[in-house]
Each structure stands twice: as C-alpha cells, then as structure tokens.
Scaffold this motif. Structure first.
Motif, short mmCIF file in Angstrom:
data_model
loop_
_atom_site.label_atom_id
_atom_site.label_comp_id
_atom_site.label_asym_id
_atom_site.label_seq_id
_atom_site.Cartn_x
_atom_site.Cartn_y
_atom_site.Cartn_z
N LEU A 13 8.66 0.20 -12.03
CA LEU A 13 7.55 0.82 -12.01
C LEU A 13 6.24 -0.34 -12.44
O LEU A 13 6.73 -1.29 -13.01
N TYR A 15 3.12 0.17 -14.07
CA TYR A 15 2.19 1.14 -14.77
C TYR A 15 2.18 1.07 -16.15
O TYR A 15 2.93 0.89 -16.66
N GLY A 20 6.84 0.86 -17.45
CA GLY A 20 6.05 -0.03 -16.71
C GLY A 20 5.85 -1.34 -17.45
O GLY A 20 5.79 -2.43 -16.78
N PRO A 39 5.95 3.58 -7.27
CA PRO A 39 5.06 4.32 -7.85
C PRO A 39 5.24 5.26 -8.86
O PRO A 39 6.28 5.92 -8.75
N HIS A 40 4.94 5.43 -9.94
CA HIS A 40 5.02 6.32 -10.97
C HIS A 40 4.63 7.60 -10.41
O HIS A 40 3.67 7.80 -9.67
N VAL A 45 0.40 3.30 -9.45
CA VAL A 45 0.47 2.08 -9.48
C VAL A 45 -0.85 1.43 -10.06
O VAL A 45 -2.07 1.82 -9.70
N TYR A 83 15.70 3.93 -8.67
CA TYR A 83 14.41 4.14 -8.19
C TYR A 83 14.25 4.48 -6.56
O TYR A 83 13.87 5.57 -6.25
#
Length: 143
Positions: A13, A15, A20, A39-40, A45, A83
């Motif tokens: 991630l 973020y 992240g 992307p979360h 992002v 992921y």
C-alpha cells in the motif's frame, strides 16, 4: 552464482495508514528496485508516497501486467498480505524468491497463495511461534 546485486520488488500500500506507512519506510530505507503499489480498498493511493520506482497495480491484475512487473527481479517482498492475485504463483514459477513479512494478528494460514511463499519473516518471537504452530516453521526466519 549471481553476478549482480539482487533486484527486489516491493509490493504494498501507499497510503498513510499503519501498513502503508511501514511499506513506505521500507521503500525509503532499503534499495528496492521497484514498488508495485496496490490501492487501499477504501482510501486509494496517496500520490505523495510515490516515486519513479512505483507502478500502480490492482488486486486483480492481468497476468501480462504481473509478468511485466516481475521481469528482471530476483525477489519479491511484501508485508502482511499477498495483495495481487496470482503474483506469488507467477513469481515462484519464474524462480523469483518470494518473501512475506507476517503481521501475526492478520495472518490467514489457509490462504492458498501462501503455498508460493519461499520465506516468511517473523518480526517477533510470538509471530515466529505462531508460524511454527501453523505449519510454516521450516520457511520462517525470525528477524
């Protein structure tokens, strides 16, 4: 024998969340060749996390995109999650070392992708013990 410095890809991630932020610090402190940013699910992002090594991916990336990202790598590293579906299997099939640093509180030992992880990194002794209990002890390294 390898004739070059290992090229390692980071997956995770980008973020400002616990995971992240940890992934970003790994990217800043270690010489990763590239970072596949997933992307979360809720927040996406944060562009301030990105640099020239980043490529935005997705949980359901096409196989061609996974293969293109893996090209030239010697190892893939992620924290907590696999992921992108198929990434670990594709990496293993290509002889790329797969390394997952586990967060014990989120570990799901029945996840099929874990069959393709070569090394589990345990950041605590209790995490290493949990990996041993769940059958991953021979592939675990306590750091």
């Amino acid at each position: 024998m390898r004739s070059h410095i290992a090229r390692v890809g980071l997956v995770g991630l980008a973020y400002p969340s616990g995971l992240g932020n940890t992934t970003r610090e790994f990217s800043r402190q270690l010489p990763f060749d590239r970072w596949l940013v997933i992307p979360h699910g809720r927040h996406g992002v944060d562009p301030s996390f990105l640099d020239e090594r980043c490529q935005i991916g997705a949980i359901d990336m096409p196989v061609e995109a996974i293969d293109a990202w893996l090209d030239g790598l010697d190892a893939v590293f992620a924290i907590q999650a696999v992921y992108a579906r198929g990434l670990w299997e594709r990496a293993k099939a290509r002889g790329i070392l797969t390394v997952l640093m586990v967060n014990a509180e989120w570990f799901a030992p029945a996840l099929p992708e874990l069959a393709f992880v070569d090394r589990f990194l345990a950041p605590t002794r209790s995490c290493a013990a949990m990996l041993e209990r769940t059958g991953f002890g021979s592939r675990t390294r306590f750091i």
